[in-house]
Design a protein around this motif. Structure first.
Motif, PDB file in Angstrom:
ATOM      1  N   LEU A 141       0.824  -1.210   0.000  1.00 48.37           N
ATOM      2  CA  LEU A 141       0.000   0.000   0.000  1.00 48.37           C
ATOM      3  C   LEU A 141       0.853   1.252   0.000  1.00 48.37           C
ATOM      4  O   LEU A 141       0.552   2.226  -0.707  1.00 48.37           O
ATOM      5  N   LEU A 142       1.925   1.254   0.772  1.00 47.37           N
ATOM      6  CA  LEU A 142       2.819   2.410   0.805  1.00 47.37           C
ATOM      7  C   LEU A 142       3.500   2.627  -0.542  1.00 47.37           C
ATOM      8  O   LEU A 142       3.659   3.764  -0.988  1.00 47.37           O
TER       9      LEU A 142
ATOM     10  N   THR B 253       2.258   1.773  -3.485  1.00 47.14           N
ATOM     11  CA  THR B 253       1.219   2.294  -4.379  1.00 47.14           C
ATOM     12  C   THR B 253       0.957   3.768  -4.098  1.00 47.14           C
ATOM     13  O   THR B 253       0.854   4.576  -5.022  1.00 47.14           O
ATOM     14  N   LEU B 254       0.859   4.123  -2.834  1.00 44.53           N
ATOM     15  CA  LEU B 254       0.634   5.515  -2.461  1.00 44.53           C
ATOM     16  C   LEU B 254       1.785   6.399  -2.915  1.00 44.53           C
ATOM     17  O   LEU B 254       1.567   7.482  -3.447  1.00 44.53           O
ATOM     18  N   SER B 255       2.993   5.941  -2.739  1.00 45.16           N
ATOM     19  CA  SER B 255       4.160   6.698  -3.168  1.00 45.16           C
ATOM     20  C   SER B 255       4.139   6.921  -4.675  1.00 45.16           C
ATOM     21  O   SER B 255       4.442   8.017  -5.162  1.00 45.16           O
ATOM     22  N   GLN B 256       3.746   5.902  -5.420  1.00 48.39           N
ATOM     23  CA  GLN B 256       3.658   6.020  -6.869  1.00 48.39           C
ATOM     24  C   GLN B 256       2.593   7.045  -7.269  1.00 48.39           C
ATOM     25  O   GLN B 256       2.810   7.862  -8.152  1.00 48.39           O
ATOM     26  N   ARG B 257       1.424   7.010  -6.605  1.00 46.46           N
ATOM     27  CA  ARG B 257       0.350   7.968  -6.908  1.00 46.46           C
ATOM     28  C   ARG B 257       0.783   9.397  -6.608  1.00 46.46           C
ATOM     29  O   ARG B 257       0.507  10.319  -7.378  1.00 46.46           O
ATOM     30  N   VAL B 258       1.488   9.596  -5.491  1.00 47.19           N
ATOM     31  CA  VAL B 258       1.969  10.932  -5.136  1.00 47.19           C
ATOM     32  C   VAL B 258       2.949  11.429  -6.190  1.00 47.19           C
ATOM     33  O   VAL B 258       2.885  12.586  -6.618  1.00 47.19           O
TER      34      VAL B 258
END
Length: 88
Positions: free
Chosen positions: A19-20, A22-27
């Motif tokens: 999840l982290l 994926t979140l880093s990629q979205r940011v």
């Protein structure tokens, strides 16, 4: 009991790492798109978390599109203005 706890912790930690990531990629994607004046349909849908049908509804309700050949772009300022006009 200790083996079960270890298994659960490893499973939880693995999912949290995923999840982290994926979140880093979205940011990173959002930061990259913030420097662009024009966004593609895909970028708009991804940024706002909407589908194609919702985007077309926004266009039908006044969001301008920019067509260059067979590609459609949206001006970041037009998106901001559209969002402000939708406030209740």
């Amino acid at each position: 009991m200790s083996q079960l706890a270890d298994y659960l912790w490893e499973n939880y930690a693995g999912k949290m790492n995923d999840l982290l990531a994926t979140l880093s990629q979205r940011v990173s994607q959002l930061e990259a798109s913030q420097h662009k004046a024009y966004l593609t349909q895909h970028e708009v849908m991804e940024t706002f978390g909407i589908g194609h049908r919702t985007l077309k509804t926004w266009v039908a309700n006044g969001l301008p599109e920019i067509w260059l050949g067979n590609r459609v772009y949206y001006d970041r300022n037009d998106l901001q203005h559209y969002m402000e006009t939708q406030k209740i």
